[in-house]
Design a protein around this motif. Sequence first.
Motif, short mmCIF file in Angstrom:
data_model
loop_
_atom_site.label_atom_id
_atom_site.label_comp_id
_atom_site.label_asym_id
_atom_site.label_seq_id
_atom_site.Cartn_x
_atom_site.Cartn_y
_atom_site.Cartn_z
N LEU A 75 -12.27 54.25 43.35
CA LEU A 75 -10.97 54.18 42.66
C LEU A 75 -10.78 52.79 42.05
O LEU A 75 -11.33 51.81 42.54
N GLU A 76 -9.97 52.72 41.01
CA GLU A 76 -9.64 51.42 40.42
C GLU A 76 -8.50 50.78 41.22
O GLU A 76 -7.42 50.52 40.71
N LEU A 77 -8.80 50.54 42.48
CA LEU A 77 -7.84 50.00 43.43
C LEU A 77 -8.39 48.69 43.98
O LEU A 77 -9.54 48.63 44.42
N ILE A 78 -7.57 47.64 43.92
CA ILE A 78 -7.99 46.34 44.46
C ILE A 78 -7.74 46.35 45.96
O ILE A 78 -6.60 46.47 46.42
N ASP A 79 -8.80 46.26 46.73
CA ASP A 79 -8.71 46.35 48.18
C ASP A 79 -8.43 44.98 48.78
O ASP A 79 -9.32 44.14 48.89
N LYS A 80 -7.18 44.77 49.18
CA LYS A 80 -6.78 43.54 49.87
C LYS A 80 -6.08 43.90 51.19
O LYS A 80 -5.23 43.15 51.67
N LYS A 81 -6.49 45.03 51.76
CA LYS A 81 -5.83 45.52 52.98
C LYS A 81 -6.06 44.55 54.14
O LYS A 81 -7.20 44.24 54.50
N VAL A 82 -4.97 44.07 54.72
CA VAL A 82 -5.03 43.20 55.89
C VAL A 82 -5.11 44.04 57.16
O VAL A 82 -5.88 43.74 58.08
N ARG A 83 -4.30 45.07 57.21
CA ARG A 83 -4.31 46.04 58.31
C ARG A 83 -3.58 47.29 57.80
O ARG A 83 -2.94 47.25 56.75
N LYS A 84 -3.71 48.39 58.49
CA LYS A 84 -3.01 49.61 58.11
C LYS A 84 -1.56 49.53 58.59
O LYS A 84 -1.29 49.80 59.76
N SER A 85 -0.67 49.13 57.72
CA SER A 85 0.76 49.03 57.99
C SER A 85 1.10 47.78 58.80
O SER A 85 0.34 47.35 59.68
N SER B 142 -5.38 35.24 45.68
CA SER B 142 -6.68 35.52 45.07
C SER B 142 -6.58 36.52 43.92
O SER B 142 -7.32 36.42 42.94
N VAL B 143 -5.66 37.47 44.04
CA VAL B 143 -5.46 38.44 42.95
C VAL B 143 -5.02 37.72 41.68
O VAL B 143 -5.53 37.98 40.58
N VAL B 144 -4.09 36.79 41.83
CA VAL B 144 -3.58 36.07 40.66
C VAL B 144 -4.62 35.10 40.11
O VAL B 144 -4.73 34.93 38.89
N GLU B 145 -5.39 34.48 40.99
CA GLU B 145 -6.45 33.57 40.54
C GLU B 145 -7.40 34.28 39.58
O GLU B 145 -7.76 33.74 38.53
N GLU B 146 -7.80 35.49 39.94
CA GLU B 146 -8.73 36.25 39.10
C GLU B 146 -8.11 36.60 37.76
O GLU B 146 -8.77 36.56 36.72
#
Length: 334
Positions: free
Chosen positions: A108-118, A142-146
Amino acid sequence: MFADELQHKIDFKTKPLGALGSLEQLAHKIGMVQQTTSPELVKPHLIVFAADHGIAAAGVSAYPQEVTYQMVMNFLGGGAAINVFCRQNGIDLKIVDAGVNFDFPEGLELIDKKVRKSSRNILEEPAMTLEEYQQALENGQSVVEEIAETGSNIIGFGEMGIGNTSASSLMMSRLFTIPIKDCVGRGTGLNDTQLRNKISILTEAAEKYPDLKMADEIAQTFGGLEIVQMIGAIEEAYRQNMLILVDGFIATVAVSAAWKKSPEILNNCIFCHVSGEYAHLRLLELLGQKALLHLDLRVGEGTGCALAYPIVQSAVNFLNEMSSFGDANVSNKE
């Protein structure tokens, strides 16, 4: 002074003094951020951070928790309100999994930055540990840096997360020392009975943590993973000297937390709309800010940012393209 030079350019366009109203103030703000009398908007982006909230199990929302991941899939499929408005206005939309309680399939075109599930249930324990909080901040940065590396100089932030108005209400209450009842709204559409229940639950949660004072500890205890990643993203956007489009109640709470740490962040913020969420107007007043639109939106997702973007573009365009009295050989008033 540069500020005077910029104001002179605005004042001597072919119009009565101040006749473009708030658009003139917006043009001045943009020029000051970019330190030029000929600003430009480059590669506009909008980031939607998504995460779930442990407190949703207490029934603070009209919708079940699984709506969070279902809406993320809707974003990725292009069918949500934010997709429509970003397409309409040429805004590059990115979706970030900050902590959704779901295993998304690969590809998926999803940026994975998951820290934990909920985040955790704040009725029982703080929403996240210090380590998780720091990781969430860094992930947002990091998302904004890119994105900044692409040359983008204007960015907006949205969110998706069942229960996140509750987290935001708790944060607002503690950041500004306001009673919780004055910070709670209907969120996804609660009826009167559900709203009273929400206030009761959030009052109980607030009373568990009476000594929180610093913005970081407030956000760690009450915030959601998407809200904290948004705080990190806002801080990084300011470091990159980007224009920051601020959406509704939840995004304004994230800005408030960043502002408590660095008040100058407001210099780069454009508040896009006053939402239909009860406490948002009060929050804007506390920050000393006026919003561009008042459409009673309460869908989140960054929709207010996308809808306000053409107004931001208009402020830049009149500054760059509108003739001055001298250029147009039009007589100014005496």
